[in-house]
Design a protein around this motif. Structure first.
Motif, short mmCIF file in Angstrom:
data_model
loop_
_atom_site.label_atom_id
_atom_site.label_comp_id
_atom_site.label_asym_id
_atom_site.label_seq_id
_atom_site.Cartn_x
_atom_site.Cartn_y
_atom_site.Cartn_z
N TYR A 281 61.56 23.12 -131.79
CA TYR A 281 60.62 24.08 -132.32
C TYR A 281 60.69 25.48 -131.70
O TYR A 281 60.10 26.42 -132.23
CB TYR A 281 59.19 23.56 -132.13
N MET A 282 61.40 25.62 -130.58
CA MET A 282 61.41 26.91 -129.88
C MET A 282 62.83 27.38 -129.63
O MET A 282 63.75 26.59 -129.48
CB MET A 282 60.68 26.79 -128.53
N ALA A 283 62.98 28.70 -129.55
CA ALA A 283 64.29 29.27 -129.26
C ALA A 283 64.77 28.84 -127.88
O ALA A 283 65.95 28.55 -127.68
CB ALA A 283 64.23 30.80 -129.36
N VAL A 311 52.11 19.72 -138.83
CA VAL A 311 52.08 20.46 -137.57
C VAL A 311 52.24 21.95 -137.85
O VAL A 311 52.76 22.34 -138.90
CB VAL A 311 53.17 19.99 -136.59
N ALA A 312 51.79 22.77 -136.92
CA ALA A 312 51.88 24.22 -137.09
C ALA A 312 51.88 24.90 -135.72
O ALA A 312 51.49 24.31 -134.72
CB ALA A 312 50.70 24.74 -137.92
N GLN A 313 52.35 26.14 -135.72
CA GLN A 313 52.36 26.98 -134.52
C GLN A 313 53.16 26.35 -133.38
O GLN A 313 52.87 26.57 -132.20
CB GLN A 313 50.92 27.29 -134.07
N MET A 314 54.17 25.56 -133.73
CA MET A 314 54.88 24.78 -132.73
C MET A 314 55.75 25.64 -131.81
O MET A 314 56.26 25.15 -130.80
CB MET A 314 55.72 23.70 -133.40
N ASP A 315 55.91 26.91 -132.14
CA ASP A 315 56.63 27.81 -131.24
C ASP A 315 55.68 28.51 -130.28
O ASP A 315 56.10 29.33 -129.47
CB ASP A 315 57.42 28.84 -132.04
N THR A 501 51.56 24.23 -124.30
CA THR A 501 51.89 24.65 -125.66
C THR A 501 50.60 24.87 -126.45
O THR A 501 49.54 24.35 -126.11
CB THR A 501 52.74 23.58 -126.36
N SER A 502 50.69 25.66 -127.53
CA SER A 502 49.51 25.91 -128.35
C SER A 502 49.71 25.48 -129.80
O SER A 502 48.89 25.78 -130.66
CB SER A 502 49.13 27.40 -128.30
N GLY A 503 50.80 24.77 -130.06
CA GLY A 503 51.01 24.20 -131.38
C GLY A 503 50.73 22.71 -131.37
O GLY A 503 50.69 22.08 -130.32
N GLY A 504 50.51 22.16 -132.53
CA GLY A 504 50.22 20.74 -132.63
C GLY A 504 49.88 20.37 -134.05
O GLY A 504 50.24 21.08 -135.00
N VAL A 505 49.16 19.28 -134.23
CA VAL A 505 48.81 18.86 -135.59
C VAL A 505 47.77 19.81 -136.17
O VAL A 505 46.96 20.39 -135.45
CB VAL A 505 48.30 17.40 -135.60
N VAL A 506 47.79 19.95 -137.47
CA VAL A 506 46.84 20.82 -138.16
C VAL A 506 45.54 20.05 -138.40
O VAL A 506 45.57 18.90 -138.86
CB VAL A 506 47.42 21.30 -139.51
#
Length: 566
Positions: A281-283, A311-315, A501-506
């Motif tokens: 999910y991340m560079a 999921v959203a905001q996974m980066d 992290t600040s991404g996860g399930v919606v």
């Protein structure tokens, strides 16, 4: 409800993970007369919350009103719209959820206070963007009072230790670094020493910040009959007829199934320590710069995805600028990255941050999340990971750096190891950090000219109240700006680290986990860093992670109790 022949035991509500939100949901369930169990995979209680600063960003809280500070739903929404509303591709940060947060957060706070949790407002801790519509210069931060964990009896040693080894309040933590420069700082130091002496005589074990919040939450949970299981990792969620109705957990070599009549709340952390998920999910897929503990491994997010969760905001990362000495590495508990410089180091006068070429590119007084995002954004155009914190002798003689006090052995050790690079001139320092010839010289010349004018014409540092609060409250000229002109000069390598992290399930405005089509997965709720943040990719103020963790757990518990289908 599950059939009795497929469960080993059953509760009304099952909570996975033991962060602050877990305790809040459990307390609500017990207040409603429901049975609840908290299942924690680690041997210690408290999750990341216990190791954090323990701050909660709560708009319209009672303490603001008591202090005569005006806040309202409209002001808070205007501020979130102007800050969080800037997040792109952040479905969890939609306006409905933001509105629910604003309305329900003060109610959640009242519930905690009614449950015996002693809290207070951290006065004069500004919102990070106080200049924006609805921003409060006085801030909206709430924290727990200091707590004596000896009150927990045998559970005291099951509480995860906090990040601060001394029992100083947040207010004292702010002034302690100035103990040698002000009476207020000296008073804070003397008060702390007296408390420590009294504690030793009385057998008290005072803790502060996140450990104090979690200690108080744990005490209330135990007093209210919450069943808490440690060293019991959950391997899977149980689904029956399209509804989540339990969990499968393990204790030692024994695997067992726990039924959940009203639902399951997942508050099991994010995936900061899961290199596979980070690469996906991340560079930058490495976990080498995270201060999150080994328990932040993301398996419950993957389990919810298996059941169809979106999921959203996974980066997204809860950024925290760090300086890592040579030889230090994260063994999985975060404690070895102890030189996390933190935002206050960058925000002091006589300091700037430059990229790899020697050019300044941001307001160093911004929030920790914004600083790290700035580093990542800059790196897409020009080398900026690592960046360099540039300071001079004035800075080194007055301020803490990476947790060390001026003129101490620990500070000298930073220099001796080469972690802090030193040079007699700017030109020589430029060569030591590998900057483009002339760039650092010109950057500092321009910055010093602005300092003498009293205004940062490039990035506006010092214009916000938060910039000045993060700087030097004792400075006679500017709390945010100071020239870099007295040799020797120093450079410290910094990287865009994180604390999670600040991404996860919606999730929706009831904290229900959603599928890609927007439909809820019946019986499944999520909060904390297991869920995509309502704050999107921003932090409007201190406590923008713990506040939402508590709030959505509270909302989830209320929804589970009120749902007539249960």
């Amino acid at each position: 409800m599950m059939d009795s022949d497929i469960v080993d035991e059953a509760f009304d509500f099952v909570v996975v993970g033991s962060g602050a939100g877990s305790m809040c949901a459990a307390l609500w369930m017990r207040a409603m007369g429901k049975s609840v169990v908290i299942v924690e995979k680690d041997a210690l209680i408290g999750g990341t919350t216990a190791r954090s600063g323990g701050t909660m960003w709560i708009p319209c809280n009672r303490f603001l009103a008591e202090d005569g500070v005006v806040d309202s739903d409209d002001l808070a929404m205007a501020y979130l719209d102007a800050t969080v509303g800037l997040s792109e591709n952040a479905p969890a940060a939609n306006r409905e959820r933001r509105h629910t947060y604003v309305v329900e957060a003060p109610r959640m706070l009242e519930f905690l206070i009614d449950s015996g949790i002693r809290l207070h407002r951290l006065k004069n801790y500004p919102d990070y963007y106080d200049e924006r519509p609805g921003g409060l210069a006085e801030g909206r931060v709430v924290v727990a009072d200091l707590f004596d964990i000896s009150r927990l009896g045998p559970w005291a040693d099951k509480l995860r230790p906090g990040f601060l080894p001394v029992p100083a309040s947040h207010e004292e933590i702010y002034w302690l670094p100035m103990a040698m420069r002000s009476w207020r700082g000296l008073k804070a130091g003397l008060k702390l020493m007296a408390r420590m002496v009294a504690a030793r005589m009385q057998g008290a074990r005072w803790v502060t910040a996140g450990a104090a919040l979690q200690g108080r939450m744990l005490e209330a949970a135990l007093a209210n009959g919450v069943d808490i299981r440690v060293a019991s990792p959950v391997s899977s969620l149980v689904e029956k007829n399209g509804r989540i109705c339990g969990v499968v957990a393990t204790s030692g070599e024994h695997q067992f199934t726990i039924g959940a009549r009203l639902g399951v709340l997942v508050n099991a952390g994010g995936f900061a320590q899961n290199s596979h998920m980070r690469r996906r999910y991340m560079a930058d897929g490495s976990a080498r710069w995270t201060a999150a503990g080994a328990i932040d491994s993301g398996e419950m997010i993957e389990e919810m995805q298996r059941l169809g969760a979106a999921v959203a905001q996974m980066d997204g990362l809860l950024g925290s600028p760090m300086g890592i000495p040579s030889g230090a590495e994260n063994r999985g508990d975060g404690v070895d990255i102890l030189k996390a410089s933190g935002q206050p180091d960058l925000a002091k006068p006589h300091a700037i941050v430059v990229d790899g070429t020697g050019v300044r590119y941001m307001n160093e007084g911004g929030s920790y999340v914004e600083t790290c995002q700035n580093m990542r954004d800059r790196h897409r155009k020009t080398p900026a990971i690592p960046s360099w914190l540039i300071v001079d002798r004035q800075y080194m003689r007055k301020y803490m750096l990476c947790g060390t006090i001026p003129r101490t052995r620990a500070r000298r050790r930073l220099l001796a190891t080469g972690f802090v690079r030193q040079a007699p001139t700017i030109e020589a320092l430029e060569a030591k950090i590998g900057a483009e010839p002339g760039h650092l010289v010109e950057t500092i010349r321009r910055f010093n000219a602005d300092v003498r004018k009293g205004k940062d014409t490039q990035f506006g540092r010092g214009a916000r109240i938060f910039d000045r609060w993060s700087g030097d409250a004792l400075s006679r000229t500017s709390p945010a700006l100071g020239t870099i002109e007295r040799p020797p000069f120093y450079a410290i390598e910094i990287v865009p680290g994180d604390v999670g992290t600040s991404g996860g399930v919606v999730t929706d405005a009831s904290a229900r986990v959603l599928r890609d089509d927007g439909s809820p997965i019946d019986g499944l709720y999520a909060t904390g860093t297991s869920a995509a943040s309502v704050m999107g990719r921003y932090a409007p103020g201190a406590g923008s992670s713990i506040g939402p963790s508590l709030l959505w757990a509270y909302v989830a518990a209320k929804h589970a109790c009120a749902d007539p289908s249960r």
